[in-house]
Design a protein around this motif. Structure first.
Motif, short mmCIF file in Angstrom:
data_model
loop_
_atom_site.label_atom_id
_atom_site.label_comp_id
_atom_site.label_asym_id
_atom_site.label_seq_id
_atom_site.Cartn_x
_atom_site.Cartn_y
_atom_site.Cartn_z
N PHE A 14 0.89 -1.17 0.00
CA PHE A 14 0.00 0.00 0.00
C PHE A 14 0.92 1.21 0.00
CE2 PHE A 14 -2.67 -3.24 2.06
CZ PHE A 14 -3.81 -3.15 1.27
N GLY A 15 1.16 1.78 -1.17
CA GLY A 15 2.12 2.88 -1.26
C GLY A 15 3.50 2.40 -0.84
N PRO A 16 4.12 3.10 0.13
CA PRO A 16 5.47 2.69 0.54
C PRO A 16 5.47 1.52 1.54
CG PRO A 16 4.81 4.68 1.69
CD PRO A 16 3.67 4.34 0.80
N ILE A 17 4.28 1.16 2.02
CA ILE A 17 4.21 0.12 3.06
C ILE A 17 4.00 -1.26 2.44
CG2 ILE A 17 2.96 -0.68 5.11
CD1 ILE A 17 2.09 2.36 5.36
N THR A 18 4.90 -2.18 2.75
CA THR A 18 4.76 -3.56 2.28
C THR A 18 4.09 -4.38 3.38
OG1 THR A 18 6.76 -3.27 0.98
CG2 THR A 18 5.98 -5.53 1.29
N VAL A 19 2.91 -4.89 3.08
CA VAL A 19 2.15 -5.64 4.09
C VAL A 19 2.44 -7.14 3.99
CG1 VAL A 19 -0.16 -6.16 4.96
CG2 VAL A 19 0.35 -3.89 4.10
N LEU A 20 2.48 -7.66 2.77
CA LEU A 20 2.77 -9.08 2.58
C LEU A 20 4.08 -9.19 1.80
CD1 LEU A 20 -0.79 -10.38 1.61
CD2 LEU A 20 0.29 -10.46 3.85
N ASP A 38 -1.58 -21.54 11.37
CA ASP A 38 -0.48 -20.85 10.69
C ASP A 38 -0.23 -19.53 11.40
OD1 ASP A 38 -0.47 -22.90 8.92
OD2 ASP A 38 -0.69 -21.67 7.11
N ILE A 39 1.00 -19.26 11.69
CA ILE A 39 1.32 -18.00 12.37
C ILE A 39 1.89 -17.02 11.35
CG2 ILE A 39 2.51 -16.96 14.35
CD1 ILE A 39 0.79 -19.40 15.13
N LEU A 40 1.21 -15.89 11.23
CA LEU A 40 1.61 -14.87 10.26
C LEU A 40 2.18 -13.68 11.02
CD1 LEU A 40 1.39 -14.05 7.18
CD2 LEU A 40 -0.81 -13.06 7.73
N SER A 41 3.35 -13.25 10.61
CA SER A 41 3.94 -12.08 11.26
C SER A 41 4.78 -11.33 10.23
CB SER A 41 4.82 -12.53 12.43
OG SER A 41 5.44 -11.41 13.01
N LYS A 42 4.66 -10.01 10.24
CA LYS A 42 5.41 -9.14 9.33
C LYS A 42 5.29 -9.60 7.87
CE LYS A 42 8.53 -7.74 12.95
NZ LYS A 42 9.78 -8.03 13.63
N GLY A 43 4.09 -10.01 7.51
CA GLY A 43 3.82 -10.33 6.11
C GLY A 43 4.29 -11.67 5.63
N LYS A 44 4.68 -12.55 6.56
CA LYS A 44 5.15 -13.89 6.16
C LYS A 44 4.60 -14.94 7.12
CE LYS A 44 9.24 -13.79 3.44
NZ LYS A 44 10.49 -14.44 3.21
N ILE A 45 4.43 -16.16 6.61
CA ILE A 45 4.05 -17.26 7.49
C ILE A 45 5.31 -17.70 8.24
CG2 ILE A 45 3.19 -19.64 7.61
CD1 ILE A 45 0.98 -17.87 6.65
N LYS A 46 5.28 -17.57 9.55
CA LYS A 46 6.46 -17.89 10.36
C LYS A 46 6.48 -19.34 10.81
CE LYS A 46 8.11 -13.65 10.62
NZ LYS A 46 9.41 -13.25 10.12
N ALA A 47 5.28 -19.92 10.99
CA ALA A 47 5.22 -21.31 11.44
C ALA A 47 3.87 -21.90 11.10
CB ALA A 47 5.44 -21.38 12.94
N SER A 48 3.86 -23.22 10.99
CA SER A 48 2.63 -23.91 10.65
C SER A 48 2.60 -25.23 11.42
CB SER A 48 2.63 -24.16 9.14
OG SER A 48 1.42 -24.76 8.76
N VAL A 49 1.45 -25.56 12.00
CA VAL A 49 1.39 -26.79 12.78
C VAL A 49 -0.01 -27.40 12.69
CG1 VAL A 49 0.79 -25.59 14.93
CG2 VAL A 49 1.90 -27.81 15.05
N ALA A 50 -0.06 -28.74 12.63
CA ALA A 50 -1.35 -29.42 12.68
C ALA A 50 -1.78 -29.47 14.14
CB ALA A 50 -1.21 -30.83 12.11
N THR A 51 -3.01 -29.11 14.42
CA THR A 51 -3.43 -29.01 15.83
C THR A 51 -3.37 -30.36 16.55
OG1 THR A 51 -5.69 -29.13 15.02
CG2 THR A 51 -4.87 -26.96 15.63
#
Lengths: 224, 235
Positions: free
Chosen positions: B11-17, B199-212
Motif C-alpha cells: 500500500f504505497g510505501p508500506i509492504t504488508v505481505l 499458521d502463524i503470520l507475522s510481518k507479512g510472512k508465514i512464520k510457522a505452521s502446525v497441525a493441531t
C-alpha cells in the motif's frame, strides 16, 4: 444475461425496501427540495421578469441539490455497515452494482420530482405538465444520476465524501445541467421545438456517454 | 484448494505481505494467527478478490486471481468483522437479497435460517439483533450458496462467551460438511479447538505452521510465542 438482470433487480429491490421502511433518504430530499423552491419563490417574487427567465434554473438547482443528498446517502449506507464488500463479493459483473444503485437513485429522484413539480407549477405559475418538459426532466435526471452514482462510489472511501461529491459532481454535470435548464426554459416559454432540439440531443448524448463510461470504469472505481 | 506463492502486497510505501507462501488443501480448516498488522486481513481480502496482489501467484479453487475473480467468488463465502447485512431489512429479506445475487433457490433461505438458529426471528429487522445474532446471520449469508471455501476474518470479534459458543457450534457443523475454511483469529485456544492447522503470520510472512493434532493445548501459547520470535517452523 438473465442472472445479470436479476442481480440488478435485487439491488433495486433492496434499496427500495430499505427506503420504504425508513423513508430517511426520500424525506430529506423532499423537504430540502420544497424549501429551496419556497425560498427562491419569495426571493424572486418582486421581479416577475426575473422569475420567468430564472424559474427553470431554480427548478434544476433544486433537483441537483436534492439529488446530491440522495446520492451521498445511498452509497453511505453501503459503506457504513461494510455492505459494499458484500455486494463486491457476489459472483456477478460489478456493473450490476452500478446499474442497480443508479436505477434506485433515479427512482428516488423522480419520486421527489413528481411531488415537487406541482408545487413548483403552482408557486411559479408555469405550465410544467407538457410531454416535452417532462421528457427533459427525465433525461436530465438520468444524466445527473448516471455520473452522480459513479462519483458517489468513487468518493465513498473518503472521510470528506459529503463535501467531495458536490465538488466533483457539479463541474462534471455542468453540460447536463445547462442543457436541461435551456431545454426546460424553452418548453416553459413555448419556444418552437426546432430551437430546443439541440439541447435535447445534448441531453441524450450525455446520458448515453456517461452511462457507457460508468459501465466501463465502475470495476476500477470500486477496486481497492 | 488455495495456493499462494511469493505474494507481495504494497500500500504505497508500506509492504504488508512479503513474498508470502500459503497453501490450503481441500477440507482443511486453517486458522491464521498473528499480531495486529501482520497482514491477516490483507491476505484474506486478496483471497476474496476484494484486493489485488502487487505481485505473486494466487489461485483459489483452480482459478487465478485477479483474472478469474468472478469464477472464484462463486466458490467463496466470506465472513468479515462487519456482518455485511442491511439493518433496515429483516433476516429473511437480507438472505433473500443475497440469494438473488447468487442465483440461489429461495428454499435454501429456510434451511440456512434453521442452521444458524434464527428461523424464529426471520421477520425481525437485523438492526434489532444482538451482535451474536448478526454474526450468526452473517455466517448464514456466507454459506447460502453452498461455497466450497469459507474465509472468516475474526468472526468472534465482539461476541460474548455464549454467543461465541453458539458460533463455534455453527463453525464445527460447517467444517464437518467438508468445506475448506480459512479463519483469522486472535483467540489462540479457540482457533486451536476449531482448526485442523494453525499458521502463524507475522510481518507479512508465514512464520510457522502446525497441525493441531500434533500439539497439546498447553503448548499452543509457547508455540505461538516461539513462532513470533522467529524460532517456529513446521510441525
Amino acid at each position: 444475461m438473465k442472472s445479470y438482470l436479476n442481480a440488478i433487480r435485487a439491488v433495486i429491490w433492496k434499496d427500495l425496501t430499505a427506503e420504504w421502511r425508513t423513508r430517511e433518504n426520500l424525506s430529506a430530499m423532499l423537504v430540502f427540495a420544497l424549501l429551496v423552491i419556497l425560498i427562491f419563490n419569495f426571493a424572486l417574487e418582486l421581479d416577475i421578469q426575473a422569475q420567468e427567465s430564472l424559474s427553470a434554473g431554480v427548478l434544476w438547482a433544486t433537483f441537483i441539490f436534492a439529488g446530491t443528498i440522495g446520492l451521498n446517502r445511498s452509497l453511505a449506507v453501503e459503506k457504513d455497515r461494510g455492505c459494499l464488500d458484500g455486494l463486491l463479493l457476489a459472483p456477478v459483473d460489478r456493473s450490476v452494482i452500478y446499474f442497480g444503485k443508479a436505477i434506485g437513485n433515479l427512482i428516488f429522484m423522480l419520486l421527489v420530482e413528481i411531488i415537487v413539480l406541482p408545487v413548483y407549477s403552482f408557486l411559479y405559475q408555469v405550465p410544467v405538465f407538457q410531454p416535452g418538459f417532462l421528457l427533459v426532466v427525465v433525461l436530465g435526471s438520468i444524466g445527473y444520476v448516471a455520473v452522480g452514482t459513479l462519483l458517489a462510489t468513487m468518493v465513498i472511501q473518503a472521510r470528506t465524501r459529503d463535501i467531495l461529491l458536490p465538488i466533483l459532481l457539479f463541474p462534471l454535470s455542468l453540460p447536463v445541467i445547462i442543457a436541461a435548464v435551456k431545454a426546460s426554459q424553452g418548453f416553459l416559454l413555448m419556444v418552437p421545438l426546432t430551437e430546443i432540439s439541440a439541447w435535447l440531443n445534448l441531453l441524450i448524448v450525455y446520458d448515453l456517454i456517461f452511462t457507457a463510461a460508468a459501465f466501463m470504469v465502475f470495476d476500477f472505481v470500486v477496486e481497492e | 484448494m488455495i495456493q499462494v506463492k511469493k505474494l507481495v502486497k504494497r500500500f504505497g510505501p508500506i509492504t504488508v505481505l512479503r513474498e508470502l507462501d500459503f497453501e490450503v488443501r481441500s477440507g482443511e480448516f486453517v486458522a491464521l494467527l498473528g499480531p495486529n498488522g501482520a497482514g491477516k486481513t490483507t491476505l484474506l481480502r486478496i483471497l476474496a478478490s476484494l484486493s489485488k496482489p502487487t505481485s505473486g501467484l494466487v489461485q483459489v479453487a483452480s482459478c487465478r486471481l485477479p483474472e478469474e475473480a468472478v469464477a472464484v467468488r462463486a466458490h467463496l463465502g466470506v465472513v468479515s468483522h462487519q456482518p455485511l447485512l442491511y439493518g433496515d431489512l429483516t433476516a429473511e429479506e437480507n438472505l433473500s437479497f443475497y440469494a438473488r445475487l447468487y442465483d440461489v433457490e429461495r428454499l435454501r433461505i429456510g434451511e440456512v435460517l434453521d442452521l444458524v438458529g434464527l428461523s424464529s426471528r426471520k421477520s425481525d429487522l437485523v438492526r434489532v439483533f444482538s451482535r451474536g445474532m448478526q454474526q450468526r446471520l452473517a455466517i448464514g449469508r456466507s454459506i447460502l450458496h453452498n461455497p466450497r471455501i469459507l474465509l472468516m476474518d475474526e468472526p468472534h470479534t465482539g461476541l460474548d462467551q455464549e454467543a461465541g459458543e453458539i458460533l463455534d457450534s455453527v463453525l464445527r457443523e460447517i467444517a464437518l460438511a467438508g468445506r475448506t475454511v480459512v479463519m483469522t483469529s486472535h483467540d489462540l485456544v479457540r482457533a486451536a479447538e476449531l482448526a485442523s492447522r494453525l499458521d502463524i503470520l507475522s510481518k507479512g510472512k508465514i512464520k510457522a505452521s502446525v497441525a493441531t493434532k500434533d500439539l497439546n493445548s498447553a503448548d499452543f501459547v509457547t508455540f505461538y510465542r516461539k513462532a513470533l520470535q522467529g524460532n517456529g517452523g513446521s510441525a
